[in-house]
Enzyme design. Sequence first.
Site, short mmCIF file in Angstrom:
data_model
loop_
_atom_site.label_atom_id
_atom_site.label_comp_id
_atom_site.label_asym_id
_atom_site.label_seq_id
_atom_site.Cartn_x
_atom_site.Cartn_y
_atom_site.Cartn_z
N CYS A 55 -6.94 13.86 -18.07
CA CYS A 55 -6.91 12.76 -19.06
C CYS A 55 -6.23 11.51 -18.49
CB CYS A 55 -6.24 13.21 -20.37
SG CYS A 55 -4.45 13.37 -20.25
N HIS A 113 -1.68 1.47 -4.07
CA HIS A 113 -2.05 2.88 -3.93
C HIS A 113 -1.16 3.82 -4.73
CE1 HIS A 113 -4.20 1.79 0.13
NE2 HIS A 113 -4.90 1.44 -0.93
N CYS A 144 -2.10 13.10 -15.19
CA CYS A 144 -2.98 14.23 -15.43
C CYS A 144 -4.31 14.00 -14.71
CB CYS A 144 -3.21 14.40 -16.93
SG CYS A 144 -4.41 15.68 -17.30
N ALA A 165 8.61 -4.53 12.54
CA ALA A 165 8.84 -5.33 11.32
C ALA A 165 10.33 -5.47 11.04
CB ALA A 165 8.14 -4.66 10.14
N ASN A 194 3.05 -6.56 13.57
CA ASN A 194 2.65 -5.19 13.83
C ASN A 194 3.08 -4.82 15.26
OD1 ASN A 194 0.92 -2.74 14.32
ND2 ASN A 194 0.02 -3.35 12.36
N SER A 212 -2.60 -0.98 9.47
CA SER A 212 -3.70 -0.97 10.44
C SER A 212 -4.88 -1.78 9.91
CB SER A 212 -4.13 0.47 10.71
OG SER A 212 -4.51 1.09 9.51
N GLN A 218 0.85 -1.20 0.00
CA GLN A 218 0.00 0.00 0.00
C GLN A 218 0.88 1.24 0.00
OE1 GLN A 218 -3.43 -0.51 3.06
NE2 GLN A 218 -1.89 -2.01 3.64
#
Length: 253
Positions: free
Chosen positions: A133, A122, A130, A234, A216, A192, A104
């Site tokens: 477009c 993401h 743009c 991590a 985590n 999360s 992500q």
Amino acid sequence: MPKRISLSPALEEKLLSAKKVVILSGAGVSSESGISTFRDKDGLWEKFKPEDLATPSAFQRNPQLVWEWYAYRRKKIQSVKPNPAHVAIAKMEKIFPEFLLVTQNIDNLHQKAGSRKLVELHGNINRNKCFTCEKISSDSKSDSKTVPPLCPCGGYLRPDVVWFGELLPEKALEPAQRASIEAELFFSVGTSALVYPAASLPFLAKEAGAFVVEINTGETEISPAVDELLLGKAGEILPVIVKFLKQNRKNKK
Ligand code: BJW
Ligand code: ZN
């Protein structure tokens, strides 16, 4: 002094036998490189409002503000290095025969650490596209400007990241969902697990029979559903997993 990390016999067995492995990564993986997460204490969403900066309507209302916020984050991201979590994930790609990193993160640190089998759910802050477009811009100089540069079509350029209310790129989401369903071993690391559809991937994997591991610093929404919860950084836990794999996994491919 970091606490001793122990892997359960069930996880060790999966680490030795699994061929199909998926890692879902989130902002926590880059936090040890000095990049802020979103929802932790001192995270980005404590200082900035997502509805003012990370939605298409925010950009339409105030393109300059949004552009400047991303220029500030881009500068920070370009000044940092991958940490041991990124390096361990890049090593895991070489150990398992079928591997996919689903990130992500938009910061390019996995790629800098050597990861190649990855999809960016993401987007990536180093690219612009743009707003009108959607063509990807090849103008690398656009980084330094404080107002959004213009596309040849006349529309404003924006970072090629996914904002709230926008669809994720199908070329990333489709392979991520397929690999999650096929995975024997699935890791959710430093996320999360609150933002969808990324947060549905551990559940897809679990329902299809994968052994799901969460790494985590704290518990999350998915913690009650996972097979193994490894609480800690991590950058400390993943190198222990790689060390175990290197010492014990005979047939690496
Ligand atoms: C460590 C650590 C260490 C720290 N070691 N761990 C209501 C219900 C359900 C869904 C929705 C809803 N209303 C709207 C939605 C949809 C929405 C959504 O999910 N919202 C939720 C917040 C409720 N999703 C979308 O809009 C997505 N699109 C979509 O669904 O399209 C269809 C649709 C459209 C319209 C309506 C409905 C559906 C798009 C989501 C785009 C997310 N974009 C962002 C910004 C990207 C660009 C940028 O960076 O500016 O992506 S938001 C932000 O959150 C970023 C991240 O990738 C994402 C996830 O965050 P992440 O990585 O999990 O970070 P944190 O900070 O949350 O967590 C860090 C974790 O690490 C913590 O747990 C720490 O404990 C841990 N940690 N240090 C290990 N050292
Ligand atoms: Zn255009």
